[in-house]
Design a protein around this motif. Structure first.
Motif, PDB file in Angstrom:
ATOM      1  N   GLU A   3       0.810  -1.073  -0.002  1.00 30.82           N
ATOM      2  CA  GLU A   3       0.132   0.012  -0.070  1.00 30.82           C
ATOM      3  C   GLU A   3       0.797   1.179   0.049  1.00 30.82           C
ATOM      4  N   HIS A   4       1.880   1.090   0.890  1.00 33.22           N
ATOM      5  CA  HIS A   4       2.845   2.403   0.833  1.00 33.22           C
ATOM      6  C   HIS A   4       3.696   2.493  -0.417  1.00 33.22           C
ATOM      7  N   LEU A   5       4.194   1.302  -1.243  1.00 30.11           N
ATOM      8  CA  LEU A   5       4.747   1.358  -2.204  1.00 30.11           C
ATOM      9  C   LEU A   5       4.026   2.070  -3.471  1.00 30.11           C
ATOM     10  N   ARG A   6       2.592   1.629  -3.413  1.00 30.68           N
ATOM     11  CA  ARG A   6       1.555   2.118  -4.464  1.00 30.68           C
ATOM     12  C   ARG A   6       1.471   3.570  -4.293  1.00 30.68           C
ATOM     13  N   ARG A   7       1.284   4.114  -3.107  1.00 30.98           N
ATOM     14  CA  ARG A   7       0.843   5.406  -2.558  1.00 30.98           C
ATOM     15  C   ARG A   7       2.196   6.307  -3.057  1.00 30.98           C
ATOM     16  N   ASP A   8       3.350   5.983  -2.650  1.00 32.25           N
ATOM     17  CA  ASP A   8       4.684   6.673  -2.960  1.00 32.25           C
ATOM     18  C   ASP A   8       4.643   6.799  -4.348  1.00 32.25           C
ATOM     19  N   ALA A   9       4.614   5.482  -5.185  1.00 33.36           N
ATOM     20  CA  ALA A   9       4.788   5.666  -6.746  1.00 33.36           C
ATOM     21  C   ALA A   9       3.905   6.543  -7.341  1.00 33.36           C
ATOM     22  N   LEU A  10       2.744   6.691  -6.997  1.00 28.39           N
ATOM     23  CA  LEU A  10       1.696   7.426  -7.475  1.00 28.39           C
ATOM     24  C   LEU A  10       2.031   9.008  -7.278  1.00 28.39           C
ATOM     25  N   THR A  11       2.291   9.190  -6.008  1.00 27.44           N
ATOM     26  CA  THR A  11       2.551  10.648  -5.359  1.00 27.44           C
ATOM     27  C   THR A  11       3.737  11.115  -6.174  1.00 27.44           C
ATOM     28  N   ALA A  12       4.945  10.367  -6.473  1.00 24.75           N
ATOM     29  CA  ALA A  12       6.022  10.869  -7.042  1.00 24.75           C
ATOM     30  C   ALA A  12       5.646  11.048  -8.507  1.00 24.75           C
ATOM     31  N   PHE A  13       5.164  10.233  -9.246  1.00 21.62           N
ATOM     32  CA  PHE A  13       4.498  10.555 -10.554  1.00 21.62           C
ATOM     33  C   PHE A  13       3.772  11.917 -10.732  1.00 21.62           C
ATOM     34  N   LEU A  14       2.677  11.990  -9.772  1.00 18.97           N
ATOM     35  CA  LEU A  14       1.871  13.120  -9.777  1.00 18.97           C
ATOM     36  C   LEU A  14       2.918  14.372  -9.497  1.00 18.97           C
ATOM     37  N   ASP A  15       3.730  14.330  -8.723  1.00 23.84           N
ATOM     38  CA  ASP A  15       4.540  15.373  -8.672  1.00 23.84           C
ATOM     39  C   ASP A  15       5.271  15.840  -9.431  1.00 23.84           C
ATOM     40  N   GLU A  16       5.795  14.997 -10.234  1.00 18.74           N
ATOM     41  CA  GLU A  16       6.625  15.291 -11.606  1.00 18.74           C
ATOM     42  C   GLU A  16       5.693  16.058 -12.619  1.00 18.74           C
ATOM     43  N   ARG A  17       4.483  15.502 -12.692  1.00 14.50           N
ATOM     44  CA  ARG A  17       3.508  15.858 -13.719  1.00 14.50           C
ATOM     45  C   ARG A  17       3.029  17.277 -13.254  1.00 14.50           C
ATOM     46  N   GLU A  18       2.956  17.630 -11.999  1.00 12.42           N
ATOM     47  CA  GLU A  18       2.593  18.886 -11.539  1.00 12.42           C
ATOM     48  C   GLU A  18       3.636  19.915 -11.724  1.00 12.42           C
ATOM     49  N   ARG A  19       4.971  19.515 -11.709  1.00 10.64           N
ATOM     50  CA  ARG A  19       5.957  20.446 -11.951  1.00 10.64           C
ATOM     51  C   ARG A  19       6.021  20.652 -13.398  1.00 10.64           C
ATOM     52  N   GLU A  20       5.498  19.636 -14.256  1.00 12.01           N
ATOM     53  CA  GLU A  20       5.222  20.130 -15.759  1.00 12.01           C
ATOM     54  C   GLU A  20       4.163  20.916 -16.244  1.00 12.01           C
ATOM     55  N   GLY A  21       3.348  21.031 -15.297  1.00  7.24           N
ATOM     56  CA  GLY A  21       2.069  21.983 -15.402  1.00  7.24           C
ATOM     57  C   GLY A  21       0.948  21.451 -15.507  1.00  7.24           C
TER      58      GLY A  21
END
Length: 81
Positions: free
Chosen positions: A8-26
């Motif tokens: 559960e933590h692995l999934r949450r962390d992976a999704l959060t990291a991906f979304l953080d990167e996309r948010e930096r891209e706008g």
């Protein structure tokens, strides 16, 4: 911690990291759960690249993460007006 909780933590962390990167891209996050999100295209006015991009060239996307932490992206339904 149990194996299930670790996943559960692995999934949450992976999704959060991906979304953080996309948010930096706008990109903007329209909705978000622990395993899935819907993101909208970057605001064209926020970046030089965005100004050069055709309107509607990047569709909304569904972002999902599997139990092993692998993120996948696919097209989302268009917004209804």
């Amino acid at each position: 911690m149990s194996r299930e909780r670790d996943q559960e933590h692995l999934r949450r962390d992976a999704l959060t990291a991906f979304l953080d990167e996309r948010e930096r891209e706008g990109y903007r996050v329209e909705s978000h759960t622990h395993t899935q999100a819907v993101i909208g295209p970057p605001d064209r006015r926020r970046s030089l690249r965005g100004l050069l991009r055709k309107p509607g060239s990047l569709p909304r996307q569904v972002v999902s993460v599997d139990r092993d932490g692998h993120v996948s992206v696919g097209p989302a339904e268009p917004l209804r007006s």
